[in-house]
Scaffold this active site. Structure first.
Site, PDB file in Angstrom:
ATOM      1  N   TRP A 118     -12.521   4.953   2.020  1.00 24.01           N
ATOM      2  CA  TRP A 118     -11.620   5.114   3.121  1.00 24.01           C
ATOM      3  C   TRP A 118     -12.172   5.906   4.092  1.00 24.01           C
ATOM      4  CZ3 TRP A 118      -7.895   2.129   4.277  1.00 24.01           C
ATOM      5  CH2 TRP A 118      -7.017   2.253   5.551  1.00 24.01           C
ATOM      6  N   LYS A 144     -12.119  10.001   8.606  1.00 25.47           N
ATOM      7  CA  LYS A 144     -12.487   9.764   7.260  1.00 25.47           C
ATOM      8  C   LYS A 144     -13.565   8.846   7.211  1.00 25.47           C
ATOM      9  CE  LYS A 144      -8.750  11.210   4.208  1.00 25.47           C
ATOM     10  NZ  LYS A 144      -7.748  11.455   5.471  1.00 25.47           N
ATOM     11  N   TYR A 181      -7.354  15.944  -0.693  1.00 22.76           N
ATOM     12  CA  TYR A 181      -5.815  16.240  -0.849  1.00 22.76           C
ATOM     13  C   TYR A 181      -5.677  16.875  -1.978  1.00 22.76           C
ATOM     14  CZ  TYR A 181      -5.792  13.458   3.518  1.00 22.76           C
ATOM     15  OH  TYR A 181      -5.692  12.763   4.706  1.00 22.76           O
ATOM     16  N   ASN A 234       0.904  -1.103  -0.168  1.00 17.00           N
ATOM     17  CA  ASN A 234       0.010   0.054  -0.022  1.00 17.00           C
ATOM     18  C   ASN A 234       0.849   1.317   0.137  1.00 17.00           C
ATOM     19  OD1 ASN A 234      -2.651   1.434   0.708  1.00 17.00           O
ATOM     20  ND2 ASN A 234      -1.335   2.262   2.176  1.00 17.00           N
ATOM     21  N   GLU A 235       0.718   2.108  -0.962  1.00 16.37           N
ATOM     22  CA  GLU A 235       1.221   3.262  -1.017  1.00 16.37           C
ATOM     23  C   GLU A 235       2.778   3.212  -0.741  1.00 16.37           C
ATOM     24  OE1 GLU A 235      -0.684   6.287   1.327  1.00 16.37           O
ATOM     25  OE2 GLU A 235      -2.253   6.336  -0.096  1.00 16.37           O
TER      26      GLU A 235
END
Length: 747
Positions: A510, A531, A437, A375-376
């Site tokens: 998310w 979130k 973002y 992930n990321e």
């Protein structure tokens, strides 16, 4: 026969020593498992929660254990690393806080046996995760058991697995089922009894054999078909000597086929089955990750209520109890390891061992369809050769260990779709937050269209999207205001864009619930990521929860938004209703404001006269929902975001018409020559330069800078606090005064 004895009750606990005790000090605390020592300090902000070693100790009385030839201790979750000591001797070490591991302690068992588990969640260069937007709770936070078995038994040693692997492969309406069992110290003359039963308890196959592998065909198999029909079979195997059953294991499984089509999305049993759902973290307010069965059950009930067909179980292996619930309730699951955010060249072996544990322990769950590689992970550099090699190794490992499932990963927004890294797994999803973002909500769908056009044979999905909301309110929601109204608007817009793109193989909000992230200082309640569609304590469903319920859950419903936003200053106010019914009529103090028809999406908007106190009633068929609004002369300050511990709030900032301020976006500031020079001069000393390593191991690259452009200057400075980069109130006011002298760029 096998026995399982739970030993969760009354462990001595301390963080005050790293020495392994020979007896329990009466000054220690006593706790019951599951337990986390970060249940409070890991959720209150400041990024100062205890990360280190803590000791759990328990005296085991052999008389309380069933008779057995071998004894294993089973530890279902010790975060992040742990050392096991039995009778003063070190027996095992384990790295990885989210999986089951076991150890044979037979030789150390006496009448009274001291068991000590030293658990450590301190920073490490070899164990994942180390950098991520969630709290790494320390503790023995799942069950600890003693398993008693005969000398010959089904394997308990191999990567914490169940000792049985069931592989059903569909051939039309029939299921070809292969059962493989694994044993330890099996002797000549011992044999197996295999039985497969359906959900009603009827035997559909059985055999007696000395072979550790059994195959059969279930003709006209009842298929596991997600939430529509989560049908499960059970395979039970006895290890027998003469007429005595020495050991017994069983597992449930489901007969289903699936594929992922780059045009049609997810296909289950030959039918299009859209995967629209949520991601889930495993923690709770005041509890941390030390969840009980009733917590898992409540989470599953709520996820089912919202109408989800899929869950991304982020960012690590979850409790077996929850995977079982996923099987039972028909959720389609993305399961992954905590290879996240920051690639560590010294962590490769840990990614491999955690992936092996994930697959071996969860192979039999029909709910799982993809193994998540990372992930990321390209936060610093997507071209890192070691990172690429690590992913190829993991991808090949998954396919070698499991021929029936696909691989995937969640890619950080800034990573180019053209990177080699993006091509490694079978399918891929992106974490995009356009509209939160940086950018705006309208950018989400077109970005995925561009990917789909450029790489039409590669399935693409959305692994994360969302925005934060607390109990703040406004009639004019804007990006970054943390209001419940903006979150509702954001998700309405994303639903619109997802709804028209069936090629998206899976989409995951998310997040389903707010969760602990002790480094966060956002939204006025530090220490959490907000979130979620629901609050951290699961007590309040935000309006966005009902947007998804109206879209995904066919059960008739109607919901009036804005129930916590009572006092309103405007003469006419907008009121939103969510319903999956054909029409909605809204009444204000008994007067109809009209009937609106469903136009393909379950969102209805009304203009409501606002005078005095108004009782609102939304009617959809036989369903009703009510709320109240009140006309006020001045805005209720209880609705306005006030950052906890903030040196400056946005409403305290002086703004001049036509000129910049701290409330403007960084992209607007940097679009002016004077703004660019001012920012360079005043912020360069505090912000990492492009290419420099920021706190937490992130690198400020072009993609990161582009994302930062969507933040207001004030919001960016508050977020930099997570990297220990802070500005005083005086510095911020001085910066604002200088921004007030710079004209805003022309749009």
């Amino acid at each position: 026969m096998r026995t399982v004895t739970n030993i969760n009750h009354k462990w001595a606990f301390t963080k005050q020593t790293t020495e392994i005790p020979s007896s329990i000090d009466s000054k220690w605390d006593f706790v019951n498992l599951p337990h986390s020592w970060n249940a409070l300090d890991g959720q209150d902000g400041g990024n100062d929660y205890y990360r280190g070693t803590a000791i759990y100790a328990k005296e085991l009385d052999k008389e309380e254990l069933p008779e057995a030839e071998r004894y294993y201790i089973e530890i279902q979750g010790a975060n992040s690393s742990a050392d096991l000591y039995v009778g003063g001797k070190k027996y095992a070490h384990h790295d990885g806080g989210y999986s089951t591991w076991r150890c044979d302690i037979t030789d150390a068992i006496a009448q009274k046996t001291m068991i000590v588990i030293a658990v450590d969640n301190a920073p490490s260069t070899t164990v994942y995760p180390q950098v991520a937007d969630f709290t790494f709770y320390g503790g023995l936070y799942r069950n600890v058991n003693i398993i008693g078995v005969s000398a010959s038994h089904f394997d308990l040693d191999y990567y914490g697995g169940p000792g049985i692997q069931v592989t059903p492969v569909m051939d039309g309406d029939n299921a070809n089922v292969e059962v493989q069992v694994y044993t330890k110290d099996m002797k000549q003359g011992q044999y197996f009894q295999y039985t497969i039963v359906d959900a009603e308890g009827n035997a559909v196959a059985n055999a007696v054999s000395e072979e550790s592998k059994f195959s059969c065909v279930i003709e006209g198999a009842h298929k596991w078909h997600g939430r529509k029909d989560p049908y499960l079979y059970t395979c039970e195997v006895n290890l027998v000597e003469g007429k005595e059953i020495l050991d017994n294991i069983s597992t449930r499984f489901g007969c289903r086929s699936f594929s992922i089509d780059p045009e049609k999305g997810f296909i289950l049993n030959g039918e299009e089955y859209p995967l629209r759902g949520v991601s889930r973290h495993q923690d709770r307010w005041g509890i941390g990750n030390a969840l009980l069965p009733e917590h898992h059950e409540e989470d599953m009930d709520l996820i089912c209520e919202v109408g989800a067909t899929t869950i991304r179980l982020a960012h690590y292996q979850h409790d077996q109890y929850f995977y079982d619930l996923c099987d039972e309730r028909g959720m389609v699951i993305w399961a992954e390891i905590p290879y996240i955010s920051q690639h560590m060249a010294t962590g490769r072996e840990n990614t491999i061992s955690q992936m092996k544990e994930l697959i071996i322990q969860n192979y039999n769950h029909p709910s799982i369809v993809v193994w998540g590689l990372s992930n990321e992970i390209t936060m610093k550099n997507p071209k890192d050769p070691d990172l690429l090699e690590n992913h190829h190794i993991l991808n090949d490992l998954c396919h070698e260990m499991d021929k029936t499932r696909l691989t995937t990963m969640a890619v950080v927004s800034m990573c180019s779709m053209d990177e080699e890294y993006v091509r490694i797994p079978d399918t891929v999803s992106y974490n995009h937050y356009f509209g939160w973002y940086g950018g705006d909500t309208s950018m989400n769908g077109p970005w995925f269209d561009d990917f789909h056009t450029k790489y039409p044979r590669q399935p693409i999905g959305i692994s994360e999207y969302g925005c934060e909301a607390l109990n703040w309110h406004t009639s004019k929601p804007i990006q970054g205001d943390y209001t419940e109204e903006y979150q509702a608007y954001y998700h309405e817009e994303l639903i619109r864009q997802i709804h028209t793109r069936p090629y998206l193989w899976a989409t995951h909000v998310w997040n389903m619930f707010d969760f602990g992230a002790d480094a966060r200082a956002e939204g006025g309640e530090n220490g959490q990521n907000h979130k979620g569609l629901m609050t951290f304590d699961r007590k309040y469903k935000k309006d966005s929860f009902f947007a998804y319920k109206a879209w995904l859950n066919p059960e008739p419903m109607v919901h009036l938004c804005g129930k916590r936003y009572v006092d309103r200053v405007e003469d006419v106010t907008k009121v939103t209703v969510y319903s999956n019914q054909p029409t909605v009529e809204l009444f204000a103090n008994g007067v109809s404001l009209g009937v609106q028809e469903n136009n393909g999406l379950p969102f209805f908007y009304f203009e409501v006269p606002n005078a005095g106190t108004t009782k609102l009633v939304a009617v959809a068929g036989e369903l009703k929902d009510e709320s109240v609004i009140c006309k006020v002369d001045t805005f209720n300050e209880a609705y306005r975001l006030k950052e906890k511990g903030a040196v400056l709030n946005w409403f305290d900032i002086t703004e001049k018409e036509g000129y910049l301020s701290l409330n403007d976006k960084m992209s607007d500031v940097l679009a002016t020559v004077r703004g660019k020079l001012l920012f360079a001069g005043m912020m360069a000393k505090m912000m990492p330069k492009k290419g420099d390593k920021a706190m937490g191991g992130f690198e400020i690259n072009d993609g990161m800078m582009q994302m930062m452009g969507g933040f207001t200057v004030l919001r960016l400075t508050s977020m930099l606090g997570m990297m220990n980069i802070n500005m005083t109130k005086e510095q911020l006011l001085d910066l604002n005064e200088q921004l007030n002298k710079i004209k805003k760029p022309k749009k």
